[in-house]
Design an enzyme around this catalytic site. Structure first.
Site, PDB file in Angstrom:
ATOM      1  CG  ASP A  14      -0.020   4.847   3.935  1.00 23.86           C
ATOM      2  OD1 ASP A  14      -1.335   4.965   3.708  1.00 23.86           O
ATOM      3  OD2 ASP A  14       0.585   4.145   4.525  1.00 23.86           O
ATOM      4  NE  ARG A  27     -10.097   7.604   6.757  1.00 26.01           N
ATOM      5  CZ  ARG A  27      -8.563   7.802   6.803  1.00 26.01           C
ATOM      6  NH1 ARG A  27      -7.758   8.343   7.423  1.00 26.01           N
ATOM      7  NH2 ARG A  27      -8.363   6.671   6.404  1.00 26.01           N
ATOM      8  CG  ASN A  62      -8.223  -0.929   1.313  1.00 27.71           C
ATOM      9  OD1 ASN A  62      -7.587  -0.085   0.110  1.00 27.71           O
ATOM     10  ND2 ASN A  62      -7.859  -0.090   2.732  1.00 27.71           N
ATOM     11  CD1 TRP A  63     -12.766  -5.599  -0.460  1.00 24.17           C
ATOM     12  CD2 TRP A  63     -14.058  -4.186  -0.446  1.00 24.17           C
ATOM     13  NE1 TRP A  63     -12.915  -5.792  -1.719  1.00 24.17           N
ATOM     14  CE2 TRP A  63     -14.306  -4.873  -2.245  1.00 24.17           C
ATOM     15  CE3 TRP A  63     -15.618  -3.517  -0.257  1.00 24.17           C
ATOM     16  CZ2 TRP A  63     -15.123  -4.782  -3.380  1.00 24.17           C
ATOM     17  CZ3 TRP A  63     -16.486  -3.110  -1.085  1.00 24.17           C
ATOM     18  CH2 TRP A  63     -15.748  -3.803  -3.191  1.00 24.17           C
ATOM     19  NE  ARG A 178       2.875   1.879   3.425  1.00 28.11           N
ATOM     20  CZ  ARG A 178       2.058   0.903   3.711  1.00 28.11           C
ATOM     21  NH1 ARG A 178       2.454  -0.501   3.448  1.00 28.11           N
ATOM     22  NH2 ARG A 178       0.846   1.590   4.086  1.00 28.11           N
TER      23      ARG A 178
HETATM   24  C1  FPP Z   1      -3.895   4.638   2.014  1.00 23.30           C
HETATM   25  O1  FPP Z   1      -4.172   6.309   2.715  1.00 23.30           O
HETATM   26  C2  FPP Z   1      -4.766   4.907   0.366  1.00 23.30           C
HETATM   27  C3  FPP Z   1      -5.570   4.628  -0.081  1.00 23.30           C
HETATM   28  C4  FPP Z   1      -6.261   3.437   0.439  1.00 23.30           C
HETATM   29  C5  FPP Z   1      -6.861   5.110  -0.914  1.00 23.30           C
HETATM   30  C6  FPP Z   1      -5.383   5.289  -2.361  1.00 23.30           C
HETATM   31  C7  FPP Z   1      -6.423   5.851  -3.221  1.00 23.30           C
HETATM   32  C8  FPP Z   1      -6.225   7.225  -4.183  1.00 23.30           C
HETATM   33  C9  FPP Z   1      -4.779   7.358  -3.707  1.00 23.30           C
HETATM   34  C10 FPP Z   1      -7.266   7.812  -5.181  1.00 23.30           C
HETATM   35  C11 FPP Z   1      -7.944   7.249  -5.835  1.00 23.30           C
HETATM   36  C12 FPP Z   1      -6.935   6.090  -6.928  1.00 23.30           C
HETATM   37  C13 FPP Z   1      -7.354   6.229  -7.848  1.00 23.30           C
HETATM   38  C14 FPP Z   1      -6.383   5.634  -9.008  1.00 23.30           C
HETATM   39  C15 FPP Z   1      -8.448   7.363  -8.850  1.00 23.30           C
HETATM   40  P1  FPP Z   1      -4.655   6.030   3.942  1.00 23.30           P
HETATM   41  O2  FPP Z   1      -6.425   6.553   3.438  1.00 23.30           O
HETATM   42  O3  FPP Z   1      -4.768   4.838   5.091  1.00 23.30           O
HETATM   43  O4  FPP Z   1      -4.153   7.300   4.510  1.00 23.30           O
HETATM   44  P2  FPP Z   1      -3.647   6.748   6.164  1.00 23.30           P
HETATM   45  O5  FPP Z   1      -2.499   6.417   6.401  1.00 23.30           O
HETATM   46  O6  FPP Z   1      -3.220   8.500   5.776  1.00 23.30           O
HETATM   47  O7  FPP Z   1      -5.254   7.432   7.114  1.00 23.30           O
END
Ligand code: FPP
Length: 235
Positions: A14, A27, A62-63, A178
């Site tokens: 995260d 983002r 996440n969709w 996490r």
């Molecule tokens: C949460 O951060 C992260 C995700 C929803 C996606 C995780 C994806 C990656 C680390 C990159 C792709 C993965 C691979 C395996 C190549 P957030 O966007 O919710 O962050 P925030 O809480 O700061 O908004």
């Protein structure tokens, strides 16, 4: 490191969005940086002797993000598989993508199947990437199949593995990490984390690094795992 000899670490990665926003970037730039960190942490995990590493890359919820972000995340996953499969092969890391596949773009499903096929014989570490994953969905679907076929509770875990497209039963999670400061499970590996040690850090995923992994492993080493018993019984 674990009683079962299959030390299993799972990570909720995260903080990509905040990492980018703090730098005035979109983002999606945070996700790109997050993907670079995935490569570093996969290598560091293999070096640290972790046998199974499960990463939460894209949850079923996440969709609900804006479609440009969803598209960029799915593209990033496909790029990751295209660029990292050879490296995983060289390092004997077996790739397995868990979660639903029926809602993913066909090209991504083909990339997943290709990476899984190519690395199927690798034994040093199992890298499981959760994509369109929802633990509640998996458990409900496994329960539905169990009741349809009258399977015993013992077979439930293999049904769950089947629902998740897990190449082999992964075993319980020993340590759940996490990043990003939140302290929740977000529908990730609810069954597998029954006795997981939980480790939360404020560090944002793109800043996690090998040092972050080692800090988590060090913290884990100091935990007393009793699995609901008293210490004498677990010795
Ligand atoms: C949460 O951060 C992260 C995700 C929803 C996606 C995780 C994806 C990656 C680390 C990159 C792709 C993965 C691979 C395996 C190549 P957030 O966007 O919710 O962050 P925030 O809480 O700061 O908004």
């Amino acid at each position: 490191m674990s009683a079962a000899g299959n030390f299993h670490v799972a990570i909720i990665m995260d903080g990509n969005g905040r990492w980018a926003q703090r730098r005035g970037m979109p983002r999606s730039a945070g996700h790109v940086q997050g993907a670079k960190m995935v490569r570093r942490v996969v290598e560091a995990s293999a070096r640290a002797g972790i046998r199974t590493l499960t990463l939460y890359a894209f949850s079923a919820d996440n969709w609900g993000r804006p479609s440009p972000e969803v598209d960029s995340l799915l593209r990033l996953l496909q790029c990751y598989l295209a660029s990292e499969t050879r490296r995983c092969l060289r390092n004997s890391v077996r790739i397995n993508v868990i979660g639903r596949r029926d809602r993913l773009p066909a090209s991504l499903v083909r990339a997943i199947e290709h990476s899984e096929r190519l690395t199927a014989h690798c034994t040093r570490m199992r890298l499981r990437i959760a994509v369109d994953y929802s633990s509640k969905h998996s458990i409900l679907e496994a329960a539905r199949r169990a009741s349809a076929s009258g399977l015993s509770a013992q077979s439930f875990e293999s049904l769950l593995a089947e629902v998740d497209h897990s190449a082999v039963e992964s075993g319980p999670v020993d340590l759940l990490i996490r990043t990003g400061g939140e302290q929740r499970l977000s529908d990730f590996l609810l069954w597998d984390c029954a006795y997981a040690e939980l480790y939360f850090t404020d560090v944002l995923w793109p800043d996690f690094g090998e040092a972050g992994l080692h800090a988590a492993l060090e913290d884990f080493a100091g935990r007393q795992r009793r699995f609901g018993k008293v210490l004498a019984e677990t010795a």
